[in-house]
Design a protein around this motif. Structure first.
Motif, PDB file in Angstrom:
ATOM      1  N   SER A  56      35.376  32.269  88.412  1.00 56.59           N
ATOM      2  CA  SER A  56      34.721  33.421  87.791  1.00 56.59           C
ATOM      3  C   SER A  56      33.371  33.044  87.188  1.00 56.59           C
ATOM      4  O   SER A  56      32.561  33.935  86.897  1.00 56.59           O
ATOM      5  N   ILE A  57      33.123  31.761  86.982  1.00 55.66           N
ATOM      6  CA  ILE A  57      31.853  31.326  86.406  1.00 55.66           C
ATOM      7  C   ILE A  57      30.746  31.574  87.429  1.00 55.66           C
ATOM      8  O   ILE A  57      30.747  31.001  88.521  1.00 55.66           O
ATOM      9  N   GLN A  58      29.816  32.452  87.057  1.00 57.44           N
ATOM     10  CA  GLN A  58      28.716  32.859  87.931  1.00 57.44           C
ATOM     11  C   GLN A  58      29.236  33.341  89.287  1.00 57.44           C
ATOM     12  O   GLN A  58      28.571  33.178  90.317  1.00 57.44           O
ATOM     13  N   GLY A  59      30.424  33.973  89.252  1.00 59.18           N
ATOM     14  CA  GLY A  59      31.041  34.443  90.486  1.00 59.18           C
ATOM     15  C   GLY A  59      31.068  35.951  90.622  1.00 59.18           C
ATOM     16  O   GLY A  59      31.642  36.472  91.590  1.00 59.18           O
ATOM     17  N   PHE A  60      30.450  36.661  89.685  1.00 62.47           N
ATOM     18  CA  PHE A  60      30.469  38.127  89.752  1.00 62.47           C
ATOM     19  C   PHE A  60      29.859  38.600  91.073  1.00 62.47           C
ATOM     20  O   PHE A  60      28.768  38.180  91.465  1.00 62.47           O
ATOM     21  N   GLY A  61      30.565  39.494  91.742  1.00 60.61           N
ATOM     22  CA  GLY A  61      30.059  40.098  92.967  1.00 60.61           C
ATOM     23  C   GLY A  61      30.229  39.259  94.210  1.00 60.61           C
ATOM     24  O   GLY A  61      29.877  39.710  95.312  1.00 60.61           O
ATOM     25  N   LEU A  62      30.797  38.056  94.077  1.00 59.51           N
ATOM     26  CA  LEU A  62      30.916  37.154  95.222  1.00 59.51           C
ATOM     27  C   LEU A  62      32.346  37.160  95.753  1.00 59.51           C
ATOM     28  O   LEU A  62      32.907  38.209  95.999  1.00 59.51           O
ATOM     29  N   ALA A  63      32.958  35.990  95.938  1.00 59.02           N
ATOM     30  CA  ALA A  63      34.285  35.916  96.567  1.00 59.02           C
ATOM     31  C   ALA A  63      35.345  36.650  95.753  1.00 59.02           C
ATOM     32  O   ALA A  63      36.278  37.224  96.326  1.00 59.02           O
ATOM     33  N   MET A  64      35.212  36.646  94.435  1.00 59.13           N
ATOM     34  CA  MET A  64      36.201  37.350  93.618  1.00 59.13           C
ATOM     35  C   MET A  64      36.136  38.857  93.871  1.00 59.13           C
ATOM     36  O   MET A  64      37.133  39.563  93.710  1.00 59.13           O
ATOM     37  N   GLN A  65      34.988  39.340  94.301  1.00 55.96           N
ATOM     38  CA  GLN A  65      34.856  40.738  94.694  1.00 55.96           C
ATOM     39  C   GLN A  65      35.539  40.989  96.043  1.00 55.96           C
ATOM     40  O   GLN A  65      36.228  41.984  96.230  1.00 55.96           O
ATOM     41  N   ASP A  66      35.363  40.049  96.975  1.00 55.79           N
ATOM     42  CA  ASP A  66      35.974  40.185  98.300  1.00 55.79           C
ATOM     43  C   ASP A  66      37.499  40.204  98.223  1.00 55.79           C
ATOM     44  O   ASP A  66      38.163  40.830  99.055  1.00 55.79           O
ATOM     45  N   ASP A  67      38.058  39.510  97.217  1.00 56.54           N
ATOM     46  CA  ASP A  67      39.517  39.484  97.060  1.00 56.54           C
ATOM     47  C   ASP A  67      40.098  40.887  96.898  1.00 56.54           C
ATOM     48  O   ASP A  67      41.241  41.140  97.282  1.00 56.54           O
ATOM     49  N   LEU A  68      39.311  41.795  96.339  1.00 52.33           N
ATOM     50  CA  LEU A  68      39.790  43.154  96.112  1.00 52.33           C
ATOM     51  C   LEU A  68      39.879  43.924  97.425  1.00 52.33           C
ATOM     52  O   LEU A  68      40.848  44.640  97.678  1.00 52.33           O
TER      53      LEU A  68
ATOM     54  N   SER B 108      27.163  47.088  84.213  1.00 48.93           N
ATOM     55  CA  SER B 108      26.362  47.461  85.381  1.00 48.93           C
ATOM     56  C   SER B 108      25.116  46.608  85.542  1.00 48.93           C
ATOM     57  O   SER B 108      24.545  46.543  86.625  1.00 48.93           O
ATOM     58  N   ASP B 109      24.700  45.931  84.473  1.00 48.33           N
ATOM     59  CA  ASP B 109      23.432  45.196  84.496  1.00 48.33           C
ATOM     60  C   ASP B 109      23.640  43.803  83.910  1.00 48.33           C
ATOM     61  O   ASP B 109      23.678  43.620  82.688  1.00 48.33           O
ATOM     62  N   LEU B 110      23.792  42.814  84.779  1.00 48.22           N
ATOM     63  CA  LEU B 110      24.046  41.445  84.318  1.00 48.22           C
ATOM     64  C   LEU B 110      22.834  40.866  83.604  1.00 48.22           C
ATOM     65  O   LEU B 110      22.977  40.075  82.663  1.00 48.22           O
ATOM     66  N   GLN B 111      21.638  41.222  84.028  1.00 46.70           N
ATOM     67  CA  GLN B 111      20.433  40.729  83.349  1.00 46.70           C
ATOM     68  C   GLN B 111      20.402  41.203  81.902  1.00 46.70           C
ATOM     69  O   GLN B 111      20.083  40.426  80.985  1.00 46.70           O
ATOM     70  N   TYR B 112      20.717  42.468  81.696  1.00 47.76           N
ATOM     71  CA  TYR B 112      20.742  43.024  80.343  1.00 47.76           C
ATOM     72  C   TYR B 112      21.807  42.326  79.505  1.00 47.76           C
ATOM     73  O   TYR B 112      21.580  41.996  78.337  1.00 47.76           O
ATOM     74  N   LEU B 113      22.976  42.085  80.105  1.00 48.35           N
ATOM     75  CA  LEU B 113      24.072  41.441  79.384  1.00 48.35           C
ATOM     76  C   LEU B 113      23.655  40.056  78.882  1.00 48.35           C
ATOM     77  O   LEU B 113      23.889  39.699  77.725  1.00 48.35           O
ATOM     78  N   VAL B 114      23.037  39.283  79.759  1.00 46.49           N
ATOM     79  CA  VAL B 114      22.604  37.935  79.377  1.00 46.49           C
ATOM     80  C   VAL B 114      21.482  38.008  78.349  1.00 46.49           C
ATOM     81  O   VAL B 114      21.443  37.229  77.388  1.00 46.49           O
TER      82      VAL B 114
ATOM     83  N   GLN C  56      28.129  31.154  81.526  1.00 48.13           N
ATOM     84  CA  GLN C  56      29.114  31.915  82.293  1.00 48.13           C
ATOM     85  C   GLN C  56      28.463  32.732  83.401  1.00 48.13           C
ATOM     86  O   GLN C  56      28.984  32.801  84.514  1.00 48.13           O
ATOM     87  N   PHE C  57      27.309  33.350  83.113  1.00 47.52           N
ATOM     88  CA  PHE C  57      26.682  34.246  84.072  1.00 47.52           C
ATOM     89  C   PHE C  57      25.492  33.630  84.798  1.00 47.52           C
ATOM     90  O   PHE C  57      25.077  34.132  85.847  1.00 47.52           O
ATOM     91  N   GLY C  58      24.940  32.557  84.244  1.00 43.17           N
ATOM     92  CA  GLY C  58      23.738  31.974  84.808  1.00 43.17           C
ATOM     93  C   GLY C  58      22.495  32.651  84.281  1.00 43.17           C
ATOM     94  O   GLY C  58      22.556  33.709  83.642  1.00 43.17           O
ATOM     95  N   THR C  59      21.349  32.054  84.559  1.00 46.61           N
ATOM     96  CA  THR C  59      20.075  32.592  84.073  1.00 46.61           C
ATOM     97  C   THR C  59      19.089  32.832  85.214  1.00 46.61           C
ATOM     98  O   THR C  59      17.906  33.062  84.966  1.00 46.61           O
TER      99      THR C  59
END
Length: 649
Positions: free
Chosen positions: A468-480, A531-537, A552-555
């Protein structure tokens, strides 16, 4: 006695079923707050405290078991003030924790807590228990309900931590529960965020956070000095959690990795040797230790993968548990002794099954009696809820994904159902087989509901979690999507009638699903979704854990932008539902407002509902009912309009 328990249980679980046979249950039956919760005995066993839900207002009540008189202590509708917890400090004093939403410069919202005391020996009512002394230039801490120890050897005093002098640097105070005066016993230390005391009430361990580094220091009583016990980087394999001291203060219970999964250890503070107490080759240890009211010793530990989810070391409690256990079918019912009097002769029993939300009972060992208290959700039983089934499927890269499938009571093998994929929040969390109101409601209304524990979920080992570390929208999304395809292959889901919904991270995943996999998902519903990872960080800079968030999210702005739903409104072709509380201090309402604005600009099919003063947890019953009704109406509109409500053969 045992025959009586079983008969009583059956009566409890069938109590509400008569109302379900003739007419459809209203949504409030599922979406309401629990009817009864947090049932606890006073140490002397004379008083029973519980939280009662009266039309959305939570009332803390105390019943005198000798006189039968019930006294309301406090009530809250969880709208602007949230009633979080309570506990017996002794026979005469109840402590309560309340949560508030506050604002700081720039409009950032954050959570603040206060602790109150109710003393039955006087008529002064509820009093703020842990407060600043303005004469001494103290400032009320952001968190004022963090109890360090209930001081078993001092009946009328407790230890509480609070940063009255230096923000985010708490000291430890002894609080007199009669006078509500505090005395500092441990000065603040740089970077310390949490203090731990042993069973004798001596402050022995300090947890420090410095950027992304965590350190546990402990006080060596022989050397009369502090020294480092653990030191690790956040998210690393060296991570440690402290569960509590043994009665012998030389021993400490911790969780740490063992063969890649969290396990329970007992640590000798003198030799630093670790004794492995419990591990599971498939799953992380996810429980805690608990203490005997009678002896003060560690009485056992909990873990969701144990029988009844609990292991008793205390011989007296184990004897009681075994005697109760033989009266119930082991494969169907789980039981937990959730509270006892100090002599362990009176107790509160919580009984649940895969098809019920649970029931509370009161037991008296001297009288050899067990009596009903209440059901958690009185009208939900096996006639309207069939429970969850644990399933597993292979992701596209071969990784095994577990999850829980909830089907309507009337489902028959071969039926093909409109389906909801419902990922959990976190994402460093997981779903279990226990009852939850979201899936119960959706299944009751004819949906198959799958809750996948996608990669990045907790419970399946460190390597699985770290995806899940810097994994938003990637393989963890495909699992769904892989979970949805598995349901189609199993002949359960209608391929053209699958939507996705969720809360918090689950809301984010729902939005990304219709961006990344619109061929699978026909609509998406998000409660309090990012909805906005940039805003969250960016907003993390206002908080002390800002560098943990960045890790966790990266920069990398390009990657954050590429995995933020707000940037893909033009690409979305499926209907969207957004629901968000204005006082959400975890995921600010900005995320849904901006998502709506972007979708409106592109003339997309979006419905937005804003909950005034709503928090991140749907704590206010009116908000919970409104949100679940909106989800249900949305799914019905987009999945059932092209299908009969009768399952397709």
């Amino acid at each position: 006695m045992f025959k009586y328990i079983f008969t009583l249980l059956i009566a409890l679980q069938s109590f509400g079923s008569f109302a379900t046979q003739d007419k459809k249950l209203p949504i409030e039956v599922f979406a309401g707050l629990k009817d009864f919760s947090q049932v606890k005995l006073s140490p002397n066993g004379k008083n029973l405290a519980f939280i009662r839900n009266h039309q959305g207002t939570l009332i803390l009540m105390v019943k005198n078991l000798e006189t039968g008189v019930t006294t309301p202590i406090i009530n809250s509708n969880n709208h602007t003030v949230f009633f979080d917890w309570y506990n017996w400090a002794n026979d005469d004093v109840l402590l309560l924790g309340a949560r508030y939403i506050k604002y700081q410069f720039g409009g950032v919202k954050y959570t603040s807590t206060l602790m109150y005391a109710y003393n039955f020996k006087n008529d002064k009512g509820l009093k703020l228990a842990f407060k600043a002394n303005t004469v001494r230039d103290e400032i009320q801490p952001q968190y004022s309900d963090r109890i360090v120890s209930f001081l078993p050897e001092k009946e009328n005093k407790i230890l509480v931590q609070g940063d009255f002098k230096i923000a985010n640097t708490p000291a430890v105070y002894e609080l007199d529960l009669t006078t509500l005066r505090k005395t500092q016993i441990q000065r603040p230390r740089s970077n310390v965020v949490t203090w731990f005391a042993d069973r004798q009430g001596k402050v022995r361990i300090a947890k420090k956070m410095d950027d992304t580094q965590f350190t546990y220091d402990y006080f060596d009583e022989n050397k009369q000095s502090w020294e480092t016990l653990f030191d690790y980087e956040v998210f690393s394999k060296q991570s440690i959690s402290i569960l509590g001291f043994d009665k012998d203060s030389n021993f400490l219970y911790i969780t740490a990795l063992h063969e890649g999964r969290d396990a329970l250890f007992k640590l000798n503070l003198t030799t630093k040797a670790r004794e492995l107490i419990y591990s599971n080759s498939k799953y992380d240890f996810d429980g805690s230790i608990f203490y005997s009211q009678q002896t003060g010793e560690v009485a056992g530990f909990t873990d969701s993968h144990l029988d009844d989810g609990i292991k008793y070391w205390d011989k007296d409690l184990d004897k009681l548990h075994r005697s109760l256990r033989v009266s119930l079918p082991k494969d169907e019912y789980k039981l937990d002794i959730v509270s006892t009097s100090k002599d362990q002769q009176k107790y509160i029993l919580y009984i649940s099954s895969d098809k019920t939300s649970g029931s509370y009972l009161f037991g008296d060992r001297v009288k050899k009696q067990v009596s009903a208290i209440a059901d958690v959700y009185p009208q939900i039983d096996a006639s309207v809820y069939r429970g969850k089934k644990r399933i597993s499927y292979k992701a596209r890269d071969g990784l095994k994904i577990e999850g829980y499938l909830t089907l309507p009571v009337e489902y028959k093998e071969g039926d093909k159902l409109p389906t909801i994929i419902f990922p959990h929040g976190g994402p460093m969390a997981r779903d279990y087989a226990n009852f939850d109101y979201w899936t119960a409601l959706l299944a009751y209304n004819g949906y198959a509901v799958l809750q996948p524990n996608f990669r990045g979920s907790s419970g399946y080992g460190h390597d699985f979690l770290m995806q899940s570390i810097q994994g938003f929208g990637l393989a963890m999304q495909d699992d769904l999507q892989d979970g949805a395809n598995w349901l189609i292959d199993q002949g359960i889901a209608q391929a053209d009638s699958i939507c996705i919904g969720g809360a918090s991270y689950g809301g984010y995943a729902a939005l990304m699903a219709v961006i990344k996999h619109p061929e699978t998902f026909k609509c998406a519903a998000s409660f309090a979704g990012v909805s906005d990872l940039q805003y969250l960080v960016s907003k993390a800079r206002h908080f002390t854990n800002k560098n943990i968030v960045r890790k966790q999210f990266g920069t990398d702005d390009d990657l954050l932008e590429a995995n933020s739903p707000v940037n893909f409104a033009k690409k979305i072709t499926r209907p969207i539902l957004l629901v968000h509380g204005t006082d959400d201090s975890v995921v600010p309402v900005y995320h849904s407002r901006e998502m709506q604005d972007e979708l409106d600009d592109e003339a997309k099919d979006v419905t937005y509902i804003e909950l005034e003063d709503g928090d991140h947890y749907l704590s206010y019953q009116e908000h919970r009912v409104k949100t679940l009704q909106a989800f249900l109406d949305f799914f019905d509109k987009h999945l059932k309009k092209i299908n009969s409500q009768t399952p397709v053969k």
